[in-house]
Design an enzyme around this catalytic site. Structure first.
Site, PDB file in Angstrom:
ATOM      1  N   LYS A  18      43.151  29.821 131.266  1.00 12.88           N
ATOM      2  CA  LYS A  18      43.255  31.278 131.178  1.00 12.88           C
ATOM      3  C   LYS A  18      42.668  31.951 132.410  1.00 12.88           C
ATOM      4  CE  LYS A  18      41.598  30.906 127.025  1.00 12.88           C
ATOM      5  NZ  LYS A  18      40.794  31.256 125.860  1.00 12.88           N
ATOM      6  N   ARG A  40      43.526  17.206 126.255  1.00 12.17           N
ATOM      7  CA  ARG A  40      44.208  18.487 126.411  1.00 12.17           C
ATOM      8  C   ARG A  40      45.551  18.258 127.072  1.00 12.17           C
ATOM      9  NH1 ARG A  40      40.378  22.218 128.010  1.00 12.17           N
ATOM     10  NH2 ARG A  40      41.918  23.661 128.800  1.00 12.17           N
ATOM     11  N   GLU A  91      38.883  31.683 122.453  1.00 11.72           N
ATOM     12  CA  GLU A  91      38.040  32.731 123.015  1.00 11.72           C
ATOM     13  C   GLU A  91      38.995  33.853 123.434  1.00 11.72           C
ATOM     14  OE1 GLU A  91      35.676  31.341 126.285  1.00 11.72           O
ATOM     15  OE2 GLU A  91      34.894  33.355 126.659  1.00 11.72           O
TER      16      GLU A  91
HETATM   17  P1  ATP Z   1      41.194  27.766 129.005  1.00  8.99           P
HETATM   18  O1  ATP Z   1      40.506  26.846 129.949  1.00  8.99           O
HETATM   19  O2  ATP Z   1      42.648  27.840 129.191  1.00  8.99           O
HETATM   20  O3  ATP Z   1      40.550  29.098 128.915  1.00  8.99           O
HETATM   21  P2  ATP Z   1      39.807  27.054 126.696  1.00  8.99           P
HETATM   22  O4  ATP Z   1      39.621  25.685 126.205  1.00  8.99           O
HETATM   23  O5  ATP Z   1      38.653  27.740 127.316  1.00  8.99           O
HETATM   24  O6  ATP Z   1      41.050  27.045 127.628  1.00  8.99           O
HETATM   25  P3  ATP Z   1      39.784  28.373 124.211  1.00  8.99           P
HETATM   26  O7  ATP Z   1      40.253  29.729 123.889  1.00  8.99           O
HETATM   27  O8  ATP Z   1      38.331  28.123 124.218  1.00  8.99           O
HETATM   28  O9  ATP Z   1      40.389  27.992 125.602  1.00  8.99           O
HETATM   29  O10 ATP Z   1      40.541  27.286 123.348  1.00  8.99           O
HETATM   30  C1  ATP Z   1      40.857  27.363 121.991  1.00  8.99           C
HETATM   31  C2  ATP Z   1      41.225  25.986 121.528  1.00  8.99           C
HETATM   32  O11 ATP Z   1      42.376  25.514 122.236  1.00  8.99           O
HETATM   33  C3  ATP Z   1      40.106  25.013 121.814  1.00  8.99           C
HETATM   34  O12 ATP Z   1      39.920  24.194 120.690  1.00  8.99           O
HETATM   35  C4  ATP Z   1      40.593  24.240 123.006  1.00  8.99           C
HETATM   36  O13 ATP Z   1      40.062  22.954 123.043  1.00  8.99           O
HETATM   37  C5  ATP Z   1      42.109  24.252 122.802  1.00  8.99           C
HETATM   38  N1  ATP Z   1      42.813  24.121 124.080  1.00  8.99           N
HETATM   39  C6  ATP Z   1      42.641  24.865 125.186  1.00  8.99           C
HETATM   40  N2  ATP Z   1      43.403  24.426 126.187  1.00  8.99           N
HETATM   41  C7  ATP Z   1      44.086  23.354 125.716  1.00  8.99           C
HETATM   42  C8  ATP Z   1      45.040  22.441 126.280  1.00  8.99           C
HETATM   43  N3  ATP Z   1      45.456  22.542 127.533  1.00  8.99           N
HETATM   44  N4  ATP Z   1      45.519  21.463 125.484  1.00  8.99           N
HETATM   45  C9  ATP Z   1      45.124  21.357 124.206  1.00  8.99           C
HETATM   46  N5  ATP Z   1      44.238  22.178 123.623  1.00  8.99           N
HETATM   47  C10 ATP Z   1      43.712  23.162 124.353  1.00  8.99           C
HETATM   48 MG    MG Z   2      36.931  28.461 126.718  1.00 14.26          MG
END
Ligand code: ATP
Ligand code: MG
Length: 558
Positions: free
Chosen positions: A272, A262, A38
């Site tokens: 983020k 994760r 995202e």
């Molecule tokens: P954040 O909570 O940091 O915003 P998010 O999961 O909302 O993380 P996205 O941009 O939606 O962030 O994530 C893109 C991809 O990266 C998704 O498939 C997500 O599952 C993966 N991802 C995000 N954070 C992690 C993590 N800490 N470890 C492994 N994969 C991750």
């Molecule tokens: Mg997200």
């Protein structure tokens, strides 16, 4: 050949096993994965695990990976983030097959919603969010049907078209899927799939005022692209029944979702939303502050893509959440930098030395650029009568096992001569300002004929040849292992001493030619890289990591 053999012998992670079995069963001709960020922030090291996993699976099994921006939330997204995400993935060494945006599918997803309404599987609900929450039930009690659940298909179609046309205000109506108000999975109790949001979108502008929810966008986007293996993190396990339900009811390409744990790292936060707070509230200087766990922060700090790949390999792919020790990441970068960093001498806290028996003038000594890499060659280091050494390498009244310089004691100057301290000069206040020393003429490194054994070798810089540079030393960004799980606000646990700036360290002149792309080991001090703000007038170095893990030791002392 041996490389390939090794690769085969390594056991497969559970996702590789699934892909391999699917390919062997002929389920797919080739696989297609995707990385779906995202664009609401910069990528962090957790994302690098997901990137390496998704692109790695495709590479290993001869498939492709799409980069899909999951931009269905107009409020938090920005093109600055899109650009940074692309830069970070490229830096990790990957090329995506297609650059795609979920927002490009808005019309198609809208048509999917129309189909559900036509099939009697979705309805417009006028309830407020509080009313919807109230009827949702609890994990142990079933929910109750909304009074709008049995609207006619015609009414639902008309209302949904009106929602799109902008007839209603934010929150006035939602579109819900008609699943099962009694499902033990709360997410299946008629989830909201569209909401009204009169907001400007970074790509579609003001074209839309209704936006699909995650569960009605992600799987649909996967399916539109014919993603075979849609890999996400564990918190989406309970979303999988929705993912499958929509695909089945819409009769679209059967993408499949798989979940892995994760990455969480000690002494930092990995979301983020939280990282954005650190930026906005000036706990750090920006998303790429070298203390941030972002990919851009790690890059600026001096981490290499190779080290992140090795790290990902070491932590593996698990099905259960865990907290990985930051020192493992540091171990990985240290290992890589030991192989590639050029050795240089820099004195952080100078103490002046005058070699009373050394005639005026200079000579050039040779020292290897990197003993780990015979091809890296040598450099010349100017030597002269006046030098600086590290203040901590001298003690006037040393304890027993202090082998460095003290009155009457000898040490070797790295790549140079053995010296002896003859006299300590102090100012009126009693501070040591200078040491008078003598050098042993026959003791030059490489041709030492002195037969003198010394216990320590210390680094030094010739004063008339020295250049000065700012050196930035970093510590943990947080004082506790898991700040996100402490009581109160995670920001209360920010380490106030995470940055130490040395405005004018003494560096050997070879560093005048330092390049932004090169890594350096400052002898006995750690690994360093030029900061992006560095200029010819004012050089600035960031410490990537210390030479040894002294964090654990220091914690033990407290
Ligand atoms: P954040 O909570 O940091 O915003 P998010 O999961 O909302 O993380 P996205 O941009 O939606 O962030 O994530 C893109 C991809 O990266 C998704 O498939 C997500 O599952 C993966 N991802 C995000 N954070 C992690 C993590 N800490 N470890 C492994 N994969 C991750
Ligand atoms: Mg997200």
């Amino acid at each position: 050949m041996t490389e390939i053999k090794k690769e085969e012998e390594k056991s497969l992670n559970f996702l590789e096993e699934i892909v391999q079995a699917d390919l062997e069963a002929g389920k797919y001709k080739s696989i297609l994965t995707r990385f779906p960020p995202e664009p609401n922030g910069y990528l962090h090291i957790g994302h690098s695990k997901s990137i390496i996993l998704n692109f790695g699976l495709a590479q290993k099994y001869g498939g492709d990976t799409n980069l899909r921006f999951d931009d269905t939330n107009p409020v938090t997204e920005d093109t600055e983030y899109v650009d940074s995400i692309k830069e970070d993935i490229s830096w990790l060494g990957y090329e995506w097959a297609n650059e795609l945006y979920a927002s490009d599918y808005f019309e198609q997803i809208y048509q999917f919603a129309i189909k559900l309404i036509r099939d009697g599987l979705a309805y417009v609900d006028d309830s407020t969010s509080e009313e919807i929450a109230k009827l949702k039930g609890t994990p142990t009690e079933p929910g109750k049907a909304s009074p709008y659940r049995d609207r006619s298909i015609e009414d639902n179609l008309r209302l949904f078209v009106e929602m799109r046309a902008g007839k209603y205000k934010d929150g006035e109506k939602v579109l819900r899927a008609k699943m099962d108000m009694a499902s033990p999975n709360m997410l299946m109790r008629d989830p909201i799939i569209y909401r009204i949001k009169h907001a400007h979108h970074h790509r579609t502008g003001d074209k839309w005022c209704i936006y699909p929810m995650y569960d009605f966008a992600h799987g649909q986007s996967d399916s539109i692209e014919h993603i075979t293996h849609s890999v996400c993190t564990l918190e989406f396990v309970s979303h999988r029944p929705l993912y499958d339900w929509f695909i089945e009811k819409l009769g679209i390409f059967p993408s499949r979702q798989y979940e892995f744990a994760r990455l969480n790292l000690t002494y930092t936060v990995m979301s983020k939303r939280k990282l954005l707070q650190l930026v906005n509230e000036n706990f750090v200087t920006g998303w790429d502050d070298p203390r941030m766990p972002t990919i851009s922060g790690l890059r600026r700090r001096g981490y290499t893509p190779e080290s992140l790949h090795v790290f990902a390999e070491k932590i593996g792919v698990q099905k259960r959440d865990n907290l990985i020790d930051m020192s493992l990441l540091e171990f990985c970068i240290r290992e890589h930098l030991n192989k590639i960093a050029l050795r240089r001498m820099v004195v952080f806290d100078p103490l002046k030395i005058v070699l009373t028996n050394y005639t005026e003038g200079e000579e050039f000594l040779q020292s290897e650029n990197n003993p780990e890499d015979p091809g890296s060659g040598h450099r010349d280091i100017p030597f002269s009568r006046e030098l600086v050494i590290e203040r901590e390498d001298f003690m006037e009244n040393p304890p027993k096992k202090f082998f460095r310089l003290s009155p009457g004691q000898k040490v070797r100057l790295k790549s140079a001569y053995i010296i002896q301290c003859d006299e300590v000069i102090k100012d009126a206040a009693g501070n040591i300002t200078e040491l008078k020393c003598s050098y042993i003429p026959g003791s030059k490194s490489g041709g030492d004929q002195s037969n003198i054994k010394v216990q320590a070798t210390i680094h030094w810089v010739s004063i008339p040849h020295a250049i000065t540079a700012e050196v930035r030393l970093y510590d943990r960004l947080f004082k506790v292992e898991d700040p996100a799980n402490e009581e109160g606000d995670f920001k209360d646990y920010v380490n106030p001493d995470s940055l130490q700036v040395l405005p004018a360290a003494y560096a050997e002149p070879a560093l005048k030619q330092a390049k932004f792309t090169e890594h350096y080991q400052f002898l006995r001090k750690g690994y360093f890289i030029l900061d992006k703000t560095s200029s010819e007038e004012k050089m600035v170095f960031n410490r990537t990591v210390t030479l040894r893990d002294n964090w654990v030791k220091e914690q033990g002392k407290k």
